[in-house]
Design a protein around this motif. Sequence first.
Motif, PDB file in Angstrom:
ATOM      1  N   VAL A 113       0.930  -1.310   0.060  1.00  0.00           N
ATOM      2  CA  VAL A 113      -0.111   0.098   0.134  1.00  0.00           C
ATOM      3  C   VAL A 113       0.836   1.296   0.171  1.00  0.00           C
ATOM      4  O   VAL A 113       0.602   2.255  -0.488  1.00  0.00           O
ATOM      5  N   THR A 172       2.211   1.833  -3.392  1.00  0.00           N
ATOM      6  CA  THR A 172       1.143   2.157  -4.164  1.00  0.00           C
ATOM      7  C   THR A 172       1.095   3.752  -4.202  1.00  0.00           C
ATOM      8  O   THR A 172       0.915   4.391  -5.295  1.00  0.00           O
ATOM      9  N   LEU A 217      -1.410   1.430 -10.618  1.00  0.00           N
ATOM     10  CA  LEU A 217      -2.243   0.405 -10.667  1.00  0.00           C
ATOM     11  C   LEU A 217      -2.000  -1.039 -10.518  1.00  0.00           C
ATOM     12  O   LEU A 217      -2.629  -1.772  -9.856  1.00  0.00           O
ATOM     13  N   TRP A 275       0.543  -1.951  -8.564  1.00  0.00           N
ATOM     14  CA  TRP A 275       0.678  -2.359  -7.122  1.00  0.00           C
ATOM     15  C   TRP A 275      -0.435  -2.160  -6.512  1.00  0.00           C
ATOM     16  O   TRP A 275      -0.638  -2.837  -5.265  1.00  0.00           O
ATOM     17  N   ALA A 276      -1.368  -1.464  -6.856  1.00  0.00           N
ATOM     18  CA  ALA A 276      -2.790  -1.362  -6.143  1.00  0.00           C
ATOM     19  C   ALA A 276      -3.475  -2.727  -6.173  1.00  0.00           C
ATOM     20  O   ALA A 276      -4.041  -3.302  -5.201  1.00  0.00           O
ATOM     21  N   ASN A 295      -2.545  -7.508 -11.540  1.00  0.00           N
ATOM     22  CA  ASN A 295      -1.186  -6.981 -11.362  1.00  0.00           C
ATOM     23  C   ASN A 295       0.155  -7.385 -12.385  1.00  0.00           C
ATOM     24  O   ASN A 295       0.825  -6.440 -12.825  1.00  0.00           O
TER      25      ASN A 295
END
Length: 845
Positions: free
Chosen positions: A13, A16, A36, A38-39, A72
């Motif tokens: 997080v 991100t 995106l 890593w989100a 991912n």
Amino acid sequence: MLPSVVTLFATVVFLTFVFAYFYHKDRDRYVGIWALAWAFFALRTLFQIVAVQAGLDLPLLRLGNQTAALANGFFLLWGTEVFAGRPLPRTWTGLLLLCLLWTAGAAFAPVSFGWYSGPVFLILGLVYIRAGWVLLALPSRYRAGRWLAGGALVLWGLHKLDYPFLRPVEWFAPWGFLLATLCGLAVAVGMLLAHFERARGALLDSERRFRHLVENAGDGIFVHDLEGRILEANPAACRCTGYRREDLLRLTVADLEAGIPPDLLRRQWQALRDGRGSDTVEGFMRCRDGRRVPVEIRLAYFEHAGEGRVIAMVRDVAARKAAADRLAAEKERLEVTLRGIGDGVAALDGSGRVLYLNPVAERLTGWSREEAAGRPAHEVIRLRRPEDGGMFWDGREALDAALERGLDERAVVVSRDGTERTVEVHGALLGAGAAGAVLVLHDTTEKDRMRESLLRAEKLESLGILAGGIAHDFNNLLTAILGNISLAKMGADPDSQVLDRLERAEKATLRARDLTQQLLTFAKGGAPVRRAASILDVIRDSADFSLRGSNVRYQLAAPDDLWPVDVDPGQMSQVIGNIMINGAQVMPQGGCIRIRCENLPEAAAAGLPLDPGRYVRIRIEDQGCGIAPRDLPRIFDPYFTTKENGTGLGLATAHSIVRRHGGFIEVESEVGRGTAFILYLPAAEAPVEAEAGEEAPAEGRGRILVMDDEEVVRACALDMLATLGYEAAAARDGAEAVRLYAEARAAGKPFDAVVLDLTVPGGMGGKEAVQRLREIDPAVRAVASSGYSTDPVMGDHEAHGFAAVIPKPYRTAELAAVLRRVLGRAAADREGPVQQVLPGMAGNG
């Protein structure tokens, strides 16, 4: 296991947010895509936390976990391809979508873990290896970032491929999770390093470009602080000022500034402080050698390390100002040239609107330069075709078409007030594009009028030749008619009706003679055959004839002792007639023409352009509309007329006749009041001779030789001479007359007088014959006779060896009077050669 997963979730997080922050700052697309990726990695970790904490293995949790893993991988590969400057291959997108469909179906099916997760890990492993290979293949400028992220992605991909096989090994699970976590973190750090390396490289490139621009700029660039201390200067600034860079860095702006008003500087500084930027100002910069160089200065404000800085861009405009001065001088010369040339010049812009009109173009179009500027050319320069009256152009399209094909035409330019003038139009476009055009209008109105005048003159010359021939032949016929009528009158009973009819026929014949003379004088002119005449009789005859049938009357006032004038009555009748006709034409509603005659002694005529002597002044005044002042100086010019159907010859002819008589004519006019013509005619010294036609013809004696090429004239002359008591002989031409005269003289029977026709077509005429006769007999008494009143001999017969003249046609009494004077007694002979021109005969053609 749970703490490790939670720690991983928090770390992802954080990553991100880091990627999102750099995307927000730098707006690099690949950073946003990696954010995106890593989100979704964080989302997958969240699904794992839920599954571990709850101890559940639900299909939805499995589907969410695998979908987040695929997303991912998809965004990691896409962002890497964008970072490398390439699009995402469609093959990989298709594989990921197929895998996603398999996962969605297998999540709710009773399949083993290998069949369910094996395809996902296979595709993810390949995706990570592909992304790592893309990074490893990048140029060496991204060395650290590409090696770290690329190597970690390849290792992560390999781990994904072996995960389905090693997962059942219980001791490997913690180490596998740790390996995956470390690979993921290494990838994230490597991507950030790659981004920083790219940003740093771009910054270095930008700095190099900026420095290159600054170092090679043609304008001088100074950087100074808010106190005016110079902090940096480029080579152009050094060249402009003559200082070395290290010397400039020890100076302030005040050391270089010269000639910029302080209030202007204050306004510029205030604009900089307000963040509005500055305008370009002009001034002078002081150089090292003391020169003051004209410059343009523009300032810009920025901050560096929290301190205000100013960039001053200085441009040396000495060369430009010199060029501008040369251009201004050239423009002035061009302006003077355009003002001085005789053609109208109009400059148009690319849209067909007027930019410039020179004075001639202003006069032709009726528009001033200021009024015409910016208006469409077809509104200002109105041209119509002379052949059909159509306009050359009535809009932009027609104007462009005319200019593209090149204008070289004759046209009529219609001025703003409706005045029309004939012009030659030349036009061309400026350059290959729509830069504009130039129109040149060459006024040919006067040249065309001159050409028309020449054509008219040639026509009149031809008409004069024709009229002279007609007058000669017609006067020959009238001679036979008038002579035979006079002979018939001599034999008629005084109380008979025959005599009355003969007299009326004689009057008609005399009128025909006058008309012939007027035709010849109008068409050809000629030296007047002058004699003492009553100008009142001439005025009455001409006025009565000219005003007959009109609603205009005349009043004639003259003293009882008015002097006679020395004029050719026929030509002077035409002068009076032309003036009277003009007066009647300007009074279509009727009116009165007042005529006043008076004697003008020599002293009174001293101030006029006349030879010394006595004159008779005649004032003829109408009540018409008058003549405009601008037209007054030209009314006697040939072909000048203000009438729609006028010829412009009437007053010109009158002026010419009066001048040939040694007189003068002038005009006075007032618009709305009328016009007055004033004639000055030389007074005659001799009294007016009585009409010879009313006296009985005097008989005579002697031998007379008549030479004429017309048989009817010879026969009539012989009859008249026989009736008068003369012995007469006739010859057809001058050669025969010379021969007969010589033979008679040799035989002792010489001729007492010779009447010679001046014009003999195809033979010897009277002018040559009299010279031959004078060689034979210097005392020969010759009388010139001709139907051409314009022959110079008729106006000055003595200079050509003649004793008298008798124009055709003539009556018996007129012939008798001439011969009586020529053959008079010795006392009359001693008076020298005599000119006898009878009333009503002068200048008859």
